[in-house]
Design a protein around this motif. Sequence first.
Motif, PDB file in Angstrom:
ATOM      1  N   CYS A  23       3.768  -4.238 -17.418  1.00  0.00           N
ATOM      2  CA  CYS A  23       3.697  -5.178 -16.308  1.00  0.00           C
ATOM      3  C   CYS A  23       2.810  -6.331 -16.764  1.00  0.00           C
ATOM      4  O   CYS A  23       1.642  -6.113 -17.102  1.00  0.00           O
ATOM      5  CB  CYS A  23       3.120  -4.483 -15.079  1.00  0.00           C
ATOM      6  N   ALA A  72       3.584  -5.153  -5.618  1.00  0.00           N
ATOM      7  CA  ALA A  72       3.550  -6.614  -5.618  1.00  0.00           C
ATOM      8  C   ALA A  72       4.842  -7.090  -6.247  1.00  0.00           C
ATOM      9  O   ALA A  72       5.479  -6.362  -6.994  1.00  0.00           O
ATOM     10  CB  ALA A  72       2.362  -7.104  -6.437  1.00  0.00           C
ATOM     11  N   TYR A 113       2.476   1.389 -10.841  1.00  0.00           N
ATOM     12  CA  TYR A 113       2.831   0.017 -10.476  1.00  0.00           C
ATOM     13  C   TYR A 113       2.229  -0.350  -9.131  1.00  0.00           C
ATOM     14  O   TYR A 113       1.952   0.509  -8.300  1.00  0.00           O
ATOM     15  CB  TYR A 113       4.353  -0.166 -10.468  1.00  0.00           C
ATOM     16  N   GLN A 114       2.023  -1.618  -8.940  1.00  0.00           N
ATOM     17  CA  GLN A 114       1.457  -2.124  -7.698  1.00  0.00           C
ATOM     18  C   GLN A 114       2.579  -2.644  -6.814  1.00  0.00           C
ATOM     19  O   GLN A 114       3.524  -3.242  -7.310  1.00  0.00           O
ATOM     20  CB  GLN A 114       0.480  -3.278  -7.999  1.00  0.00           C
ATOM     21  N   GLY A 152       0.795  -1.224   0.000  1.00  0.00           N
ATOM     22  CA  GLY A 152       0.000   0.000   0.000  1.00  0.00           C
ATOM     23  C   GLY A 152       0.828   1.275   0.000  1.00  0.00           C
ATOM     24  O   GLY A 152       0.328   2.349   0.275  1.00  0.00           O
ATOM     25  N   CYS A 188       1.432  -0.061 -18.198  1.00  0.00           N
ATOM     26  CA  CYS A 188       0.997   0.618 -16.973  1.00  0.00           C
ATOM     27  C   CYS A 188       1.439   2.076 -16.946  1.00  0.00           C
ATOM     28  O   CYS A 188       1.032   2.856 -16.093  1.00  0.00           O
ATOM     29  CB  CYS A 188       1.477  -0.131 -15.742  1.00  0.00           C
ATOM     30  N   ALA A 236       3.151   2.452  -2.619  1.00  0.00           N
ATOM     31  CA  ALA A 236       3.869   2.740  -3.857  1.00  0.00           C
ATOM     32  C   ALA A 236       4.221   4.219  -3.883  1.00  0.00           C
ATOM     33  O   ALA A 236       3.489   5.051  -3.371  1.00  0.00           O
ATOM     34  CB  ALA A 236       2.993   2.380  -5.049  1.00  0.00           C
ATOM     35  N   SER A 281       3.341   6.848  -8.918  1.00  0.00           N
ATOM     36  CA  SER A 281       3.052   5.760  -7.976  1.00  0.00           C
ATOM     37  C   SER A 281       1.908   4.893  -8.476  1.00  0.00           C
ATOM     38  O   SER A 281       1.869   3.692  -8.216  1.00  0.00           O
ATOM     39  CB  SER A 281       2.721   6.336  -6.602  1.00  0.00           C
TER      40      SER A 281
END
Lengths: 424, 123
Positions: A380, A411, A408-409, A356, A385, A358, A405
């Motif tokens: 991605c 992850a 990308y996630q 949470g 993205c 990024a 931000s």
Amino acid sequence: MRRQNCDVAVIGGGPAGLAAAVSARRHGAQKVLLLERDRELGGILQQCIHNGFGLQRYDEELTGPGYASRAARALEAAGGVEVQLDTMVVGLTPDKVLRTVSPAAGLQEVQAKAVVLAMGCRERTRGAIRIPGERPAGIYTAGAAQRMVNMEGYLPGKEIVIVGSGDIGLIMARRMTLEGAQVKAVLEIMPYSNGLTRNLVQCLDDFNVPLYLSHTITRIEGKSRVTSVTCMAVDENRCPIPGTEKTFACDCVLLSVGLIPENELSEATGIALDPLTGGPVVDQHRETSVPGFFAAGNVLQVHDLVDWVSAESDIAGRSAALFARQLRPAPEKTLLLQAGSGVRNVVPQRLVCQPGQAEAVRLFIRVAQPARNVRLRCLCQGETCYERRLPIVKPSEMVVVELPSAAYQPASGLLTIAVEEAAP
Amino acid sequence: MKNEVRKISCIVCPMGCVGTVEVRGGIAVRAAGFTCKRGEAYAVDEVTAPRRVLTSTVRVVGGVLPLAPVVSSRPLPKEQLLPAARCLATMQVAAPVQEGQVVVANLLGLGVDMVATRAIAVA
């Protein structure tokens, strides 16, 4: 043997080390030690007497020494940084013990909590490009000649051929001309120059110095001193074309054929290097593969602008201070960044993030070849993205983009950066 | 009189814009293709009266280094660069030299000073 402890040890007192040391102090490192092997701070900037530095960082056009002086004044203002000059770091261990030697203090051992690598880079030499011919006097790397002309008061030759059209070669073409030498030719093996446009205009065009694109040096003649060099045109595979030989009488050859990040210490410490940049693999905080070791400036990636070196070193110095203060959270997720089509390399090579959290990240991208009207994409899992249009890209000018931000996630996974021709 | 169109590669910043300037009778009448005002101004000057900042060195007597790097206080006419550099080769200054010190005043009567860009201490 002298022993001491510090929070952050910075190896190298050029623009990268200076900015990193200041940033480390600003972010709460109590004791910062700056180690420089030369007799003064500023690094290579001291021999770069031309102007054009600092437009981004100081919004002013400075000379190299002027930029160095600004950076050194910032160091003084920050306070709390112990500077050791004439000091060479000869050993570095993964548990952050530095071994140094200097004429004044002899052997010294420093236990640091965090280390910033800011050793800069070195020039490629004749051996690296394997020029056939004799081995006479009069062959220098462009940077060595720059130091001789600008700081030591020697002119390395009167009739010059410059191999490679990187910025140092172009700058030296002008410098030698102003000092009364004649620059016969600048030879570039690629079909385009590797220098900044401003240097092509101001260093070559202004003085009618001929630039031979798609040409390479094939022979150096001369018994005790260079007497001539021969060059040939090359085909699209960069192979010399028989029958295109051209000979220039000259007494000096300057090589401007690339720079290599100076990472012997990093390698000895077990820090992973990126074969594409020649520097350590880092995350966006400039942390290397060994925790507590950070890298910035030309030791990490060869920059075109010192302003970006300083900006990058601000990040590394901050990260090192937070690590020393044990305030850096362990990363939970790691995204790998890789160079896709049209891209030579990307720095940072990793993104670390907390769930949470990024954040926008600045990416430094070196493209593979010059192109106009391109689409830069961040992919991605096959999905775009982030995307940006760029009117022009060149391998000699680093592309700098801020990856938002939202792009990308946090992850684990893989992000690919690609630069492709945009649809009309 | 027809306008002459000159192609100019801008050197103000690393962007390296390539634009055009229309000239009529030695006067720039229109500039196009530059992304900033500074670039436009540069291009207009470049076709009418090109000027360059000169950086070079001046011999230092009694200093820790034999040379002091210098920069012109303002850009000088492009065609004066070589004469100016040749003139500087004949000059010298005594250490210590301070950063910002005027080492040569009014070089070649061009109204431009040469200023030291670093300090050189006494040896």
